[in-house]
Structures are given as structure tokens and as C-alpha cells.
Design a protein around this motif. Sequence first.
Motif, PDB file in Angstrom:
ATOM      1  N   GLY A 179       0.776  -1.232   0.000  1.00 30.28           N
ATOM      2  CA  GLY A 179       0.000   0.000   0.000  1.00 30.28           C
ATOM      3  C   GLY A 179       0.803   1.274   0.000  1.00 30.28           C
ATOM      4  N   LEU A 180       2.093   1.195  -0.297  1.00 34.62           N
ATOM      5  CA  LEU A 180       2.927   2.390  -0.188  1.00 34.62           C
ATOM      6  C   LEU A 180       2.497   3.474  -1.180  1.00 34.62           C
ATOM      7  CD1 LEU A 180       5.312   3.227   1.555  1.00 34.62           C
ATOM      8  CD2 LEU A 180       6.843   2.420  -0.241  1.00 34.62           C
ATOM      9  N   ALA A 233      -0.639   4.724  13.832  1.00 38.36           N
ATOM     10  CA  ALA A 233      -0.315   3.939  12.638  1.00 38.36           C
ATOM     11  C   ALA A 233       1.186   3.753  12.546  1.00 38.36           C
ATOM     12  CB  ALA A 233      -0.843   4.637  11.378  1.00 38.36           C
ATOM     13  N   VAL A 234       1.577   2.744  11.771  1.00 36.17           N
ATOM     14  CA  VAL A 234       3.002   2.494  11.535  1.00 36.17           C
ATOM     15  C   VAL A 234       3.171   1.929  10.132  1.00 36.17           C
ATOM     16  CG1 VAL A 234       2.914   0.166  12.551  1.00 36.17           C
ATOM     17  CG2 VAL A 234       5.096   1.386  12.431  1.00 36.17           C
ATOM     18  N   ALA A 235       4.240   2.348   9.464  1.00 38.34           N
ATOM     19  CA  ALA A 235       4.638   1.772   8.174  1.00 38.34           C
ATOM     20  C   ALA A 235       5.988   1.096   8.380  1.00 38.34           C
ATOM     21  CB  ALA A 235       4.737   2.856   7.104  1.00 38.34           C
ATOM     22  N   VAL A 236       6.097  -0.149   7.945  1.00 38.01           N
ATOM     23  CA  VAL A 236       7.299  -0.951   8.218  1.00 38.01           C
ATOM     24  C   VAL A 236       7.889  -1.450   6.911  1.00 38.01           C
ATOM     25  CG1 VAL A 236       8.277  -2.829   9.567  1.00 38.01           C
ATOM     26  CG2 VAL A 236       6.175  -1.711  10.343  1.00 38.01           C
ATOM     27  N   GLU A 237       9.109  -1.036   6.639  1.00 42.57           N
ATOM     28  CA  GLU A 237       9.833  -1.461   5.434  1.00 42.57           C
ATOM     29  C   GLU A 237      10.703  -2.676   5.758  1.00 42.57           C
ATOM     30  OE1 GLU A 237      13.878   0.094   3.510  1.00 42.57           O
ATOM     31  OE2 GLU A 237      12.286   1.612   3.433  1.00 42.57           O
ATOM     32  N   ARG A 238      10.650  -3.698   4.902  1.00 49.21           N
ATOM     33  CA  ARG A 238      11.479  -4.902   5.017  1.00 49.21           C
ATOM     34  C   ARG A 238      11.385  -5.518   6.418  1.00 49.21           C
ATOM     35  NH1 ARG A 238      15.271  -4.269   0.524  1.00 49.21           N
ATOM     36  NH2 ARG A 238      15.163  -2.131  -0.211  1.00 49.21           N
ATOM     37  N   GLY A 239      10.141  -5.692   6.855  1.00 49.38           N
ATOM     38  CA  GLY A 239       9.898  -6.145   8.216  1.00 49.38           C
ATOM     39  C   GLY A 239      10.516  -7.494   8.542  1.00 49.38           C
ATOM     40  N   PRO A 244      17.171  -7.682   9.062  1.00 59.62           N
ATOM     41  CA  PRO A 244      18.115  -6.725   9.658  1.00 59.62           C
ATOM     42  C   PRO A 244      17.995  -5.330   9.064  1.00 59.62           C
ATOM     43  CG  PRO A 244      19.209  -8.808   9.168  1.00 59.62           C
ATOM     44  CD  PRO A 244      17.851  -8.888   8.537  1.00 59.62           C
ATOM     45  N   GLN A 245      17.410  -5.214   7.876  1.00 60.05           N
ATOM     46  CA  GLN A 245      17.255  -3.906   7.222  1.00 60.05           C
ATOM     47  C   GLN A 245      15.930  -3.238   7.562  1.00 60.05           C
ATOM     48  OE1 GLN A 245      18.316  -6.700   5.675  1.00 60.05           O
ATOM     49  NE2 GLN A 245      20.452  -6.092   5.506  1.00 60.05           N
ATOM     50  N   GLN A 246      15.202  -3.760   8.517  1.00 57.02           N
ATOM     51  CA  GLN A 246      13.892  -3.211   8.855  1.00 57.02           C
ATOM     52  C   GLN A 246      13.977  -1.745   9.260  1.00 57.02           C
ATOM     53  OE1 GLN A 246      10.879  -5.444  11.141  1.00 57.02           O
ATOM     54  NE2 GLN A 246      11.297  -4.004  12.782  1.00 57.02           N
ATOM     55  N   ARG A 247      13.066  -0.938   8.712  1.00 56.87           N
ATOM     56  CA  ARG A 247      12.885   0.450   9.148  1.00 56.87           C
ATOM     57  C   ARG A 247      11.394   0.663   9.386  1.00 56.87           C
ATOM     58  NH1 ARG A 247      14.729   5.078   5.756  1.00 56.87           N
ATOM     59  NH2 ARG A 247      13.737   3.969   4.025  1.00 56.87           N
ATOM     60  N   MET A 248      11.073   1.525  10.342  1.00 54.30           N
ATOM     61  CA  MET A 248       9.668   1.760  10.634  1.00 54.30           C
ATOM     62  C   MET A 248       9.413   3.228  10.903  1.00 54.30           C
ATOM     63  SD  MET A 248       9.636  -0.162  14.303  1.00 54.30           S
ATOM     64  CE  MET A 248      10.839   0.273  15.563  1.00 54.30           C
ATOM     65  N   VAL A 249       8.221   3.647  10.552  1.00 57.79           N
ATOM     66  CA  VAL A 249       7.787   5.026  10.771  1.00 57.79           C
ATOM     67  C   VAL A 249       6.468   4.983  11.539  1.00 57.79           C
ATOM     68  CG1 VAL A 249       6.945   7.132   9.684  1.00 57.79           C
ATOM     69  CG2 VAL A 249       8.922   5.948   8.730  1.00 57.79           C
ATOM     70  N   PHE A 250       6.469   5.502  12.745  1.00 60.74           N
ATOM     71  CA  PHE A 250       5.257   5.624  13.545  1.00 60.74           C
ATOM     72  C   PHE A 250       4.707   7.040  13.395  1.00 60.74           C
ATOM     73  CE2 PHE A 250       4.764   1.835  16.109  1.00 60.74           C
ATOM     74  CZ  PHE A 250       6.023   1.247  16.085  1.00 60.74           C
ATOM     75  N   LEU A 270       8.974  11.563   3.992  1.00 65.99           N
ATOM     76  CA  LEU A 270      10.215  12.111   4.522  1.00 65.99           C
ATOM     77  C   LEU A 270      11.250  11.011   4.748  1.00 65.99           C
ATOM     78  CD1 LEU A 270      11.617  14.683   5.647  1.00 65.99           C
ATOM     79  CD2 LEU A 270      10.678  14.070   7.893  1.00 65.99           C
ATOM     80  N   ALA A 271      10.797   9.869   5.197  1.00 71.75           N
ATOM     81  CA  ALA A 271      11.710   8.752   5.480  1.00 71.75           C
ATOM     82  C   ALA A 271      12.130   8.012   4.216  1.00 71.75           C
ATOM     83  CB  ALA A 271      11.046   7.771   6.437  1.00 71.75           C
ATOM     84  N   GLU A 272      11.428   8.270   3.109  1.00 69.59           N
ATOM     85  CA  GLU A 272      11.727   7.628   1.822  1.00 69.59           C
ATOM     86  C   GLU A 272      11.686   6.100   1.936  1.00 69.59           C
ATOM     87  OE1 GLU A 272      15.517   9.285   0.649  1.00 69.59           O
ATOM     88  OE2 GLU A 272      14.555  11.085  -0.176  1.00 69.59           O
ATOM     89  N   LEU A 273      10.634   5.598   2.571  1.00 67.67           N
ATOM     90  CA  LEU A 273      10.460   4.155   2.637  1.00 67.67           C
ATOM     91  C   LEU A 273      10.237   3.591   1.237  1.00 67.67           C
ATOM     92  CD1 LEU A 273       8.200   3.505   5.780  1.00 67.67           C
ATOM     93  CD2 LEU A 273      10.687   3.771   5.623  1.00 67.67           C
ATOM     94  N   VAL A 274      10.676   2.358   1.046  1.00 72.86           N
ATOM     95  CA  VAL A 274      10.522   1.697  -0.242  1.00 72.86           C
ATOM     96  C   VAL A 274       9.810   0.363  -0.037  1.00 72.86           C
ATOM     97  CG1 VAL A 274      12.593   2.775  -1.199  1.00 72.86           C
ATOM     98  CG2 VAL A 274      12.777   0.541  -0.093  1.00 72.86           C
ATOM     99  N   SER A 275       9.380  -0.229  -1.121  1.00 69.19           N
ATOM    100  CA  SER A 275       8.742  -1.529  -1.069  1.00 69.19           C
ATOM    101  C   SER A 275       9.773  -2.618  -0.775  1.00 69.19           C
ATOM    102  CB  SER A 275       8.068  -1.799  -2.420  1.00 69.19           C
ATOM    103  OG  SER A 275       7.524  -3.087  -2.460  1.00 69.19           O
TER     104      SER A 275
END
Length: 369
Positions: free
Chosen positions: A282-283, A304-310, A313-319, A331-336
Motif C-alpha cells: 500500500g505504499l 499507525a506504523v509503516a514498516v519497510e522490510r519487516g 536486519p534492514q527493517q525500518r519503521m515510521v510511527f 520524509l523517510a523515503e520508505l521503499v517496497s
Amino acid sequence: MALINPIPSLSPAAAYHSPHSRKPNTLNLRPYCSLSSSSSSPFTEKHSLERYQRDSWLYNDPSSLATCSLPSDHSNSIRENDIALQLPELKKLLEVLREKRQANGGKRRGPGNVFLVGTGPGDPELLTLKALRVIQSADLLLYDRLVSHDLLNSVRADSKLLYVGKTAGYHSRTQEEIHELLLSFAEAGATVVRLKGGDPLVFGRGGEEMDFLQQQGIQVKVIPGITAASGIAAELGIPLTHRGVANSVRFLTGHSRKGGTDPLFVAEQASDPDSTLVVYMGLSTLPSLALKLMHHGLPPDTPAVAVERGTTPQQRMVFAELNNLVDEVTLAELVSPTLIIIGKVVALSPFWPHSSKAAALLVETNIRI
């Protein structure tokens, strides 16, 4: 306010043909040429040198892959070159399998089995024991983009691996070609494993492949995997349901079948504040989805939270609260691949960056109930 933070991982590192319109059993496939070295992603991305080394049995001269250049309109050209390079070896493998099938004491063997295997959200340690046993029994494995390198390293040495992954703007194989490959090798007597990230039957098109093969008389078995919603929520300490906070959970796809910017028609019940929403893929459609949810009555301050590569070791999350989530994700430039979880239960995560008042209130309410 947003928090972007990797969590240390526990891991070591649409159509189909009807049976009446079936084409003759030939691999009518139409090839990726070049490739830069892989990034730090644990996933099998389309420009992964590791993928080509792993699939080197398909190519007469694998070293040429490092030098071929990408044309300006490279998506289709890459795919056509990829398949053209692979086709002779695929045909050769089919012939070997057919000969083995017919040489079984002078008796023809029956068709092989196809297993649709879920590999989980990314952490190879989340693979089930049953899935591992099936993977290690396979003659041929067709694997998707979100299957980790570590997991592929557990494949039996004499098994063949074939990449059939999809990513935005590039499909190494069409869905119809994947159907054709599964059918061709199963009919030749092979044990074929279709490896899919997450669970095969949760936004994995496993149902389409199962339906097609069963109509052709091929036995299909599904080995479930931990879907991204469960795996990632557990990693973040988010209960998808919680007494007195969320009495249901709903999985949504961020991709409509016909594409476009409107992910789906969000009915009023999808905006239930007492439910948890989990959005897959859904990005790109998050801006539209967030507006729809708020339009249908979901409070703008919903956690809410968006989690990249959950779970990797490369996991990033935006709350963030729902009304700020799009800006923070941008702003965080999350990717699929990125999974999105929306609902009051997100505030129960120990990583929720806002005041702990919301979480404390939820727990207190739950105790009273």
C-alpha cells in the motif's frame, strides 16, 4: 512525530487458461541481462548479482551478465533477454525429467506434485519445519522476489532454482508463464516447489496457481507461511487484536486489480476505530487510502506504523498518527516492501514514540472491561 529505527533481527543474518483451451505442453516463454552488484537487501531484488550466480545453471555464459548494458526502455528488453537465455536450459531440464519419468522400470510415472510454500515475512528463522522439509525434497523451485538469500541457501545442492519474481514495473514472468512452468515440470514428473513470501494464500496469487493446476489434473499442496501482518506485528510488539481495544483485524490490499491511484473502495466498516487495519502493498496508494479512511470516520489521530522490510536486519519503521503518516513516510523515503498497520493497538507497541498516555489509557480500559 515519527520514529525510524531498525529492530535487531533474531535471524542470522489472472487469468489462466481453461482446461478446454489448454495449449500444447511446450514452454512458450518469451529473457535480465545485466547486473549491478546486490545492495544490502536480504531480498532477491531484480538487479541482484547473487540471483544470477544462484541461477547460473540456466545460462551458457554467466560471466556475460556482468557486462551487458541496460537499454533506455529496459524493463521489457531485460525480461525478454532473460527468458531467451534461460529457455535452452529449461528445455534440457524438461527432457531429462521426461526421460526419467519414462525409464522407471519401463513404467510411466505419474505427474509430479506442486507445493505452494509460504516462506514468511523475511526472517528465515520464521520458516516452518514442514516448509523446510518440502523445500529440501524439491527438484525445481520457482521463487519470488521476497524470498531471502539465507533461505535459498538451504536448498538441496542438486535442486534447480528459477527466479519468477515481480516488482513494480518489472515482471520477470507473467502469471500465465508461471502457470505454464509449474504445469510443464509437474507433468514431466518433477516435485515442484513454488516459494512465496509470507503466506501463499494471503495476497500471494496462490489461489490462481492452485486453481489452474488442479484443473489440469495436477495435485497441489499448500504449506502455509507466517503472513507479514502476523510476523511484523509480533516483531513490533503490536497485538493485532486486544480485548477492549480491537475486536477484529482486516487485511487490505493497496493495489487495485486494474491499477490506478484508488487502492480499493473502503466501506464504512473498514474505518471502524475498534478494528485493526493491515495494508499490504500500500505504499503508493497510501495518500488515497488515508484520506478515504478519515473521510469514512476513522479519527485523524489514530495510531499507525509503516514498516519497510519487516523482520529483516534492514527493517525500518515510521510511527505516526494517521493524518501525519503520509508526510512522515515520504520524509523517510520508505521503499517496497512496506506493510502498514493502522489502529489503536499500534499505541501498545513499546516503540510508539508519542506520549505513553494513549497506551496506558487503552490498558486501563481493558482491565476495567
